[in-house]
Design a protein around this motif. Sequence first.
Motif, short mmCIF file in Angstrom:
data_model
loop_
_atom_site.label_atom_id
_atom_site.label_comp_id
_atom_site.label_asym_id
_atom_site.label_seq_id
_atom_site.Cartn_x
_atom_site.Cartn_y
_atom_site.Cartn_z
N PHE A 93 75.71 23.26 -22.15
CA PHE A 93 76.37 21.94 -22.09
C PHE A 93 75.45 20.78 -22.47
CE2 PHE A 93 78.35 24.86 -19.13
CZ PHE A 93 79.66 24.83 -19.58
N PHE A 94 74.14 21.02 -22.39
CA PHE A 94 73.21 19.92 -22.66
C PHE A 94 72.17 20.35 -23.69
CE2 PHE A 94 74.70 19.16 -18.34
CZ PHE A 94 75.04 17.82 -18.40
N ASP A 95 71.85 19.40 -24.56
CA ASP A 95 70.81 19.60 -25.54
C ASP A 95 69.45 19.43 -24.84
OD1 ASP A 95 70.37 19.53 -28.55
OD2 ASP A 95 69.12 17.86 -27.82
N GLU A 96 68.40 20.05 -25.38
CA GLU A 96 67.06 19.94 -24.75
C GLU A 96 66.64 18.46 -24.58
OE1 GLU A 96 65.26 22.40 -23.41
OE2 GLU A 96 63.52 21.14 -22.97
N THR A 97 67.06 17.59 -25.48
CA THR A 97 66.66 16.18 -25.36
C THR A 97 67.34 15.48 -24.18
OG1 THR A 97 68.45 15.54 -26.84
CG2 THR A 97 66.27 15.85 -27.83
N GLN A 98 68.32 16.17 -23.56
CA GLN A 98 69.01 15.57 -22.40
C GLN A 98 68.49 16.16 -21.08
OE1 GLN A 98 72.94 16.74 -24.42
NE2 GLN A 98 73.54 14.98 -23.20
N ILE A 99 67.61 17.17 -21.18
CA ILE A 99 67.22 17.91 -19.97
C ILE A 99 65.83 17.47 -19.49
CG2 ILE A 99 66.85 20.21 -19.00
CD1 ILE A 99 68.74 21.30 -21.18
N TYR A 100 65.74 17.10 -18.24
CA TYR A 100 64.50 16.63 -17.61
C TYR A 100 64.11 17.60 -16.51
CZ TYR A 100 65.35 12.25 -20.08
OH TYR A 100 65.55 11.31 -21.06
N ARG A 101 63.13 18.49 -16.80
CA ARG A 101 62.70 19.45 -15.76
C ARG A 101 61.57 18.84 -14.96
NH1 ARG A 101 63.38 22.00 -20.31
NH2 ARG A 101 65.21 23.33 -20.48
N ILE A 102 61.79 18.74 -13.67
CA ILE A 102 60.82 18.06 -12.80
C ILE A 102 59.69 18.98 -12.40
CG2 ILE A 102 60.53 17.26 -10.42
CD1 ILE A 102 62.06 15.10 -11.35
N ASP A 103 58.47 18.50 -12.55
CA ASP A 103 57.32 19.05 -11.82
C ASP A 103 56.71 17.82 -11.19
OD1 ASP A 103 54.63 19.63 -11.10
OD2 ASP A 103 54.81 21.48 -12.24
N HIS A 104 56.87 17.66 -9.88
CA HIS A 104 56.54 16.34 -9.33
C HIS A 104 55.05 16.01 -9.45
CE1 HIS A 104 55.51 18.53 -5.61
NE2 HIS A 104 54.88 17.44 -5.21
N TYR A 105 54.21 17.04 -9.70
CA TYR A 105 52.79 16.73 -9.89
C TYR A 105 52.58 15.84 -11.13
CZ TYR A 105 50.56 19.06 -6.05
OH TYR A 105 50.12 19.35 -4.78
N LEU A 106 53.48 15.95 -12.10
CA LEU A 106 53.33 15.13 -13.31
C LEU A 106 53.65 13.66 -13.06
CD1 LEU A 106 54.80 17.44 -16.08
CD2 LEU A 106 52.42 16.98 -15.56
N GLY A 107 54.17 13.36 -11.88
CA GLY A 107 54.43 11.96 -11.55
C GLY A 107 53.33 11.37 -10.67
N LYS A 108 52.37 12.19 -10.28
CA LYS A 108 51.31 11.68 -9.40
C LYS A 108 50.36 10.81 -10.21
CE LYS A 108 51.36 15.51 -6.10
NZ LYS A 108 51.50 15.05 -4.72
N GLU A 109 50.04 9.67 -9.65
CA GLU A 109 49.18 8.70 -10.32
C GLU A 109 47.90 9.34 -10.85
OE1 GLU A 109 49.05 5.49 -11.94
OE2 GLU A 109 50.53 5.34 -10.34
#
Length: 488
Positions: free
Chosen positions: A161-177
């Motif tokens: 249903f979604f193209d890869e450009t619409q998909i956001y896979r979370i790895d919350h470590y990538l949001g750590k400052e």
Amino acid sequence: NSIEPCDFVLFGSKGDLARRKLLPSLFQLEKANLVHADSRIIGVARQDISPEVNIEEVKASIVEFGGEALCEDTWERFAKKLDYVCVDMKNLDSYTAFKDHVDGSRTMVCYLATPPSIFGDICRGLNHAGVIDSSVRVVLEKPLGHDLKSSKVINDQVAEFFDETQIYRIDHYLGKETVLNLVSLRFANSIFATNWDHNCIDHVQISVAESVGIEGRWGYFDEAGQMRDMVQNHLLQILTLIAMEPPAVLDADSIRDEKLKVLKALRPITAANVQSDTVRGQYVGGFVKGKEVPGYLDEEGANTKSETETFVSLKVHLDNWRWAGVPFYLRTGKRLPSKTSEVVIYFKRQPHNLFGESFAQLPPNKLTIRLQPDEGVEITVMNKVPGLTSSGSMDLQKSRLNLSFSEAFKDDRIADAYEKLLLEVMIGNQALFVRRDEVEQAWTWVDGIFRAWEANNDLPEPYQAGTWGPVASIALLARDNRAWYESR
Ligand code: BG6
């Protein structure tokens, strides 16, 4: 890119992740005026509650987990944006209710904070309700599968249903400052950029230690174990940022292309080297920070025969030009003495010692990147001890150049990783999200380790809660005449 009005649809809005992290993070974004005035935050769960009760429950979560007194002005603005839809996520027809709550003129972000086993149902339901178009973004929480095969099933269900450009896979470590800072540290400073390879670096240690145990999640954790829960995602993501080549530009695909190359360079761990290069552990009762804690098998709800690992340490090689011969040692575990995540880069020793007998061997320079807590960057250098000693017998001392974020950036609040990531989704920037090929490459490597453990009938070794893991983990480095870095 700027903030646009969006319908932020939170599936699983009454769950633990939403209550502890997502709702308080959205609230912080509101406080920083980073949620558009016309945006809506639409909770979705099975329980049939009124919008008023939803507002009360959201408020309770923010008060409990927000970490600071509730700012009433912000709350008033935020509460006006809240909405709620009751959906039985496995029942296609129940999604039609949903249609009245979203507005096609706003960008829709669907955050799936539910077990991945129902990601497919949710996508089908959204499709059935006729609300999917190419502007919709979908955010996927981990665990994305148990192995390569199951992760492909989940990814395929969403990709229908979604193209890869619409998909956001979370790895919350990538949001750590501090994890984000790895990129600036490396590529905005020539002293690092030019010394970042096998010519200058002896080895790298990545350690993500937790003092907590299973925190009431025994069922989930026992299926996963520390390898799937922490190494497959967080530790490998940190590794890619340390080891990747400079991307041409900082856009999503340039960064992710470089990260993928690192994952492809991971030398497989097989039955031949699994014993020498990996350690699995499982904690038994002990004391953490002075408090007595039960062993893994004595935790509430435990299967007393479980062979799941709560600790892993690994010696990892990257088979590429830059890192030839440089081992990366990875370590992560539950019920270790403290919660500390650090990356330590050990530079090579001096080729020759000018300083005589008091130093049989000069210690190497070390760059320590403290990811959490006490975020910062520290370099150890050798320094002359001031005094009137003759220049022929200089007295040296190991000293620290320390950049502590809390001192250097006193006025800047360090945002929670989820705040950063939610903002990026709302802006529509995929750079901090994991692409499908990265996830699959990481699983390919991790699956190999599981196969090797199985082939060798390898069981986790016990370690006492409150220690740094099994003795074999110390031996892993000692065999190479090295030792784990001791946190200060
Ligand atoms: C999660 C794991 O992804 O990360 C947990 O599922 C772990 O088991 C947590 O405790 C650690 O995250 P942080 O941000 O507290 O280091």
